[in-house]
Design a protein around this motif. Sequence first.
Motif, PDB file in Angstrom:
ATOM      1  N   VAL A 143      -9.410 -24.992 -24.985  1.00 20.10           N
ATOM      2  CA  VAL A 143      -9.123 -26.131 -24.116  1.00 20.10           C
ATOM      3  C   VAL A 143      -7.749 -25.923 -23.491  1.00 20.10           C
ATOM      4  O   VAL A 143      -6.914 -25.186 -24.039  1.00 20.10           O
ATOM      5  CB  VAL A 143      -9.149 -27.465 -24.896  1.00 20.10           C
ATOM      6  CG1 VAL A 143     -10.546 -27.772 -25.381  1.00 20.10           C
ATOM      7  CG2 VAL A 143      -8.164 -27.451 -26.061  1.00 20.10           C
ATOM      8  N   ASP A 145      -3.923 -26.244 -22.697  1.00 17.09           N
ATOM      9  CA  ASP A 145      -2.763 -26.718 -23.451  1.00 17.09           C
ATOM     10  C   ASP A 145      -1.561 -26.765 -22.505  1.00 17.09           C
ATOM     11  O   ASP A 145      -1.713 -26.710 -21.300  1.00 17.09           O
ATOM     12  CB  ASP A 145      -2.501 -25.854 -24.700  1.00 17.09           C
ATOM     13  CG  ASP A 145      -2.327 -24.373 -24.403  1.00 17.09           C
ATOM     14  OD1 ASP A 145      -1.767 -24.039 -23.330  1.00 17.09           O
ATOM     15  OD2 ASP A 145      -2.715 -23.536 -25.234  1.00 17.09           O
ATOM     16  N   THR A 149      -4.461 -30.557 -19.124  1.00 18.69           N
ATOM     17  CA  THR A 149      -5.481 -31.565 -18.859  1.00 18.69           C
ATOM     18  C   THR A 149      -4.837 -32.899 -18.489  1.00 18.69           C
ATOM     19  O   THR A 149      -5.253 -33.574 -17.536  1.00 18.69           O
ATOM     20  CB  THR A 149      -6.390 -31.746 -20.083  1.00 18.69           C
ATOM     21  OG1 THR A 149      -6.986 -30.491 -20.411  1.00 18.69           O
ATOM     22  CG2 THR A 149      -7.486 -32.758 -19.804  1.00 18.69           C
ATOM     23  N   TYR A 228      -0.060 -37.785 -26.492  1.00 15.59           N
ATOM     24  CA  TYR A 228      -1.175 -36.907 -26.125  1.00 15.59           C
ATOM     25  C   TYR A 228      -0.965 -35.492 -26.652  1.00 15.59           C
ATOM     26  O   TYR A 228      -1.871 -34.887 -27.238  1.00 15.59           O
ATOM     27  CB  TYR A 228      -1.337 -36.873 -24.603  1.00 15.59           C
ATOM     28  CG  TYR A 228      -2.250 -35.766 -24.133  1.00 15.59           C
ATOM     29  CD1 TYR A 228      -3.620 -35.925 -24.124  1.00 15.59           C
ATOM     30  CD2 TYR A 228      -1.721 -34.527 -23.743  1.00 15.59           C
ATOM     31  CE1 TYR A 228      -4.468 -34.899 -23.718  1.00 15.59           C
ATOM     32  CE2 TYR A 228      -2.550 -33.500 -23.342  1.00 15.59           C
ATOM     33  CZ  TYR A 228      -3.922 -33.684 -23.333  1.00 15.59           C
ATOM     34  OH  TYR A 228      -4.746 -32.651 -22.957  1.00 15.59           O
ATOM     35  N   CYS A 232      -3.595 -35.188 -29.606  1.00 13.47           N
ATOM     36  CA  CYS A 232      -4.849 -34.732 -28.993  1.00 13.47           C
ATOM     37  C   CYS A 232      -4.836 -33.233 -28.712  1.00 13.47           C
ATOM     38  O   CYS A 232      -5.743 -32.514 -29.126  1.00 13.47           O
ATOM     39  CB  CYS A 232      -5.112 -35.514 -27.709  1.00 13.47           C
ATOM     40  SG  CYS A 232      -6.672 -35.042 -26.902  1.00 13.47           S
ATOM     41  N   GLU A 233      -3.804 -32.770 -28.018  1.00 14.05           N
ATOM     42  CA  GLU A 233      -3.821 -31.371 -27.584  1.00 14.05           C
ATOM     43  C   GLU A 233      -3.809 -30.390 -28.759  1.00 14.05           C
ATOM     44  O   GLU A 233      -4.606 -29.450 -28.799  1.00 14.05           O
ATOM     45  CB  GLU A 233      -2.626 -31.095 -26.663  1.00 14.05           C
ATOM     46  CG  GLU A 233      -2.657 -29.707 -26.066  1.00 14.05           C
ATOM     47  CD  GLU A 233      -1.644 -29.528 -24.945  1.00 14.05           C
ATOM     48  OE1 GLU A 233      -1.920 -29.981 -23.820  1.00 14.05           O
ATOM     49  OE2 GLU A 233      -0.578 -28.939 -25.207  1.00 14.05           O
ATOM     50  N   PRO A 235      -4.657 -30.769 -32.109  1.00 11.61           N
ATOM     51  CA  PRO A 235      -5.878 -30.696 -32.924  1.00 11.61           C
ATOM     52  C   PRO A 235      -7.102 -30.172 -32.173  1.00 11.61           C
ATOM     53  O   PRO A 235      -7.933 -29.463 -32.768  1.00 11.61           O
ATOM     54  CB  PRO A 235      -6.094 -32.139 -33.401  1.00 11.61           C
ATOM     55  CG  PRO A 235      -5.251 -32.987 -32.529  1.00 11.61           C
ATOM     56  CD  PRO A 235      -4.113 -32.145 -32.084  1.00 11.61           C
ATOM     57  N   THR A 236      -7.238 -30.478 -30.873  1.00  8.42           N
ATOM     58  CA  THR A 236      -8.395 -29.955 -30.142  1.00  8.42           C
ATOM     59  C   THR A 236      -8.293 -28.441 -29.954  1.00  8.42           C
ATOM     60  O   THR A 236      -9.287 -27.719 -30.090  1.00  8.42           O
ATOM     61  CB  THR A 236      -8.548 -30.641 -28.772  1.00  8.42           C
ATOM     62  OG1 THR A 236      -7.310 -30.553 -28.040  1.00  8.42           O
ATOM     63  CG2 THR A 236      -8.926 -32.105 -28.928  1.00  8.42           C
ATOM     64  N   GLN A 237      -7.083 -27.950 -29.688  1.00  6.39           N
ATOM     65  CA  GLN A 237      -6.930 -26.503 -29.551  1.00  6.39           C
ATOM     66  C   GLN A 237      -7.080 -25.811 -30.899  1.00  6.39           C
ATOM     67  O   GLN A 237      -7.607 -24.694 -30.971  1.00  6.39           O
ATOM     68  CB  GLN A 237      -5.559 -26.174 -28.927  1.00  6.39           C
ATOM     69  CG  GLN A 237      -5.416 -24.740 -28.442  1.00  6.39           C
ATOM     70  CD  GLN A 237      -6.278 -24.442 -27.234  1.00  6.39           C
ATOM     71  OE1 GLN A 237      -7.515 -24.419 -27.333  1.00  6.39           O
ATOM     72  NE2 GLN A 237      -5.649 -24.205 -26.095  1.00  6.39           N
ATOM     73  N   ARG A 238      -6.655 -26.472 -31.960  1.00 10.21           N
ATOM     74  CA  ARG A 238      -6.802 -25.902 -33.305  1.00 10.21           C
ATOM     75  C   ARG A 238      -8.273 -25.659 -33.625  1.00 10.21           C
ATOM     76  O   ARG A 238      -8.648 -24.604 -34.144  1.00 10.21           O
ATOM     77  CB  ARG A 238      -6.185 -26.847 -34.343  1.00 10.21           C
ATOM     78  CG  ARG A 238      -6.259 -26.318 -35.785  1.00 10.21           C
ATOM     79  CD  ARG A 238      -5.817 -27.388 -36.767  1.00 10.21           C
ATOM     80  NE  ARG A 238      -4.437 -27.780 -36.534  1.00 10.21           N
ATOM     81  CZ  ARG A 238      -4.016 -29.043 -36.527  1.00 10.21           C
ATOM     82  NH1 ARG A 238      -4.872 -30.039 -36.719  1.00 10.21           N
ATOM     83  NH2 ARG A 238      -2.748 -29.321 -36.337  1.00 10.21           N
ATOM     84  N   GLU A 239      -9.127 -26.643 -33.296  1.00 10.93           N
ATOM     85  CA  GLU A 239     -10.560 -26.492 -33.561  1.00 10.93           C
ATOM     86  C   GLU A 239     -11.152 -25.356 -32.735  1.00 10.93           C
ATOM     87  O   GLU A 239     -11.941 -24.540 -33.236  1.00 10.93           O
ATOM     88  CB  GLU A 239     -11.297 -27.796 -33.261  1.00 10.93           C
ATOM     89  CG  GLU A 239     -12.797 -27.698 -33.507  1.00 10.93           C
ATOM     90  CD  GLU A 239     -13.546 -28.992 -33.263  1.00 10.93           C
ATOM     91  OE1 GLU A 239     -14.796 -28.959 -33.313  1.00 10.93           O
ATOM     92  OE2 GLU A 239     -12.894 -30.029 -33.019  1.00 10.93           O
ATOM     93  N   CYS A 240     -10.762 -25.276 -31.458  1.00 12.21           N
ATOM     94  CA  CYS A 240     -11.294 -24.217 -30.602  1.00 12.21           C
ATOM     95  C   CYS A 240     -10.829 -22.833 -31.052  1.00 12.21           C
ATOM     96  O   CYS A 240     -11.597 -21.870 -31.038  1.00 12.21           O
ATOM     97  CB  CYS A 240     -10.884 -24.466 -29.155  1.00 12.21           C
ATOM     98  SG  CYS A 240     -11.702 -25.863 -28.378  1.00 12.21           S
TER      99      CYS A 240
END
Length: 264
Positions: A143, A145, A149, A228, A232-233, A235-240
């Motif tokens: 996503v 970073d 976004t 944000y 948000c940024e 943890p979402t990048q960590r998952e990806c």
Amino acid sequence: MELQKLHYEVVNGIAVVTMDYSKNLNAIDEQMADELMYAVETAENDSNVKVVVIKGSTKAFSAGGDIGYFYQLIKAGGKVNMDGIIGKVGKITNGIKKMSKLVISSVSGSAAGAGVSLALTADFVICAENAKFIMAFVNLGLVPDTGGTYLLVKQLGEKRAMELCATGRPLPAMEAKELGLVHKVVANEELDTATMKLAEKFANGPLISYKNIKRQIYAAGFEDYKHYLDDCEIPTQRECAASADFCEGVKAFMEKRKAAFEGK
């Protein structure tokens, strides 16, 4: 701090930050992030600095992340943990937005991934005709970073931001100007002159007014930016970054083939 990947100089009240690491096209790895943060903090705390310019090379503003580093780590069986670098780049962009001085990004060639986010964080973006912006994260199974976004949604709305982030298509300089992302597009050979002309104009302008306009705009449009970035940024990048798709995306990019994503 000893600067190895960028140059920092102050001329007539203008701090010029030049990313200069051709080996990976000015990729924003942890060292580059540390040096950028140092430059931002130094310029902010220097009373002699009135305006800041951030630029790259003629070929590329910044290629984004260091994909070659990720590739070697994945090939060796290691895991990629991006929390550190994402935390740092978030501090850079938030620092630029909160800065009391106007910031101009001067973009030539490609700005990809985090390089797009860094360029668009500036208060004014001046481009050479050969400039293009590529939200390339999706091509690696990641996503955006570096606030990418968030910045695009704020500036373009969620539909246009979704299109650019989900497709990763190159955005040419003139289209970026038509969308309102870019202040000015000039001939390639005129970029430095046009950038410094604007910087000199601001350096000789009402600095207290500029400082407080930035404070107002941050309060009006970016009050939740830090939230944000942190909540948000990262943890979402960590998952990806922990996904098999990311490993496949990196391998495909380095091996110059089409990625076979599986949604895993």
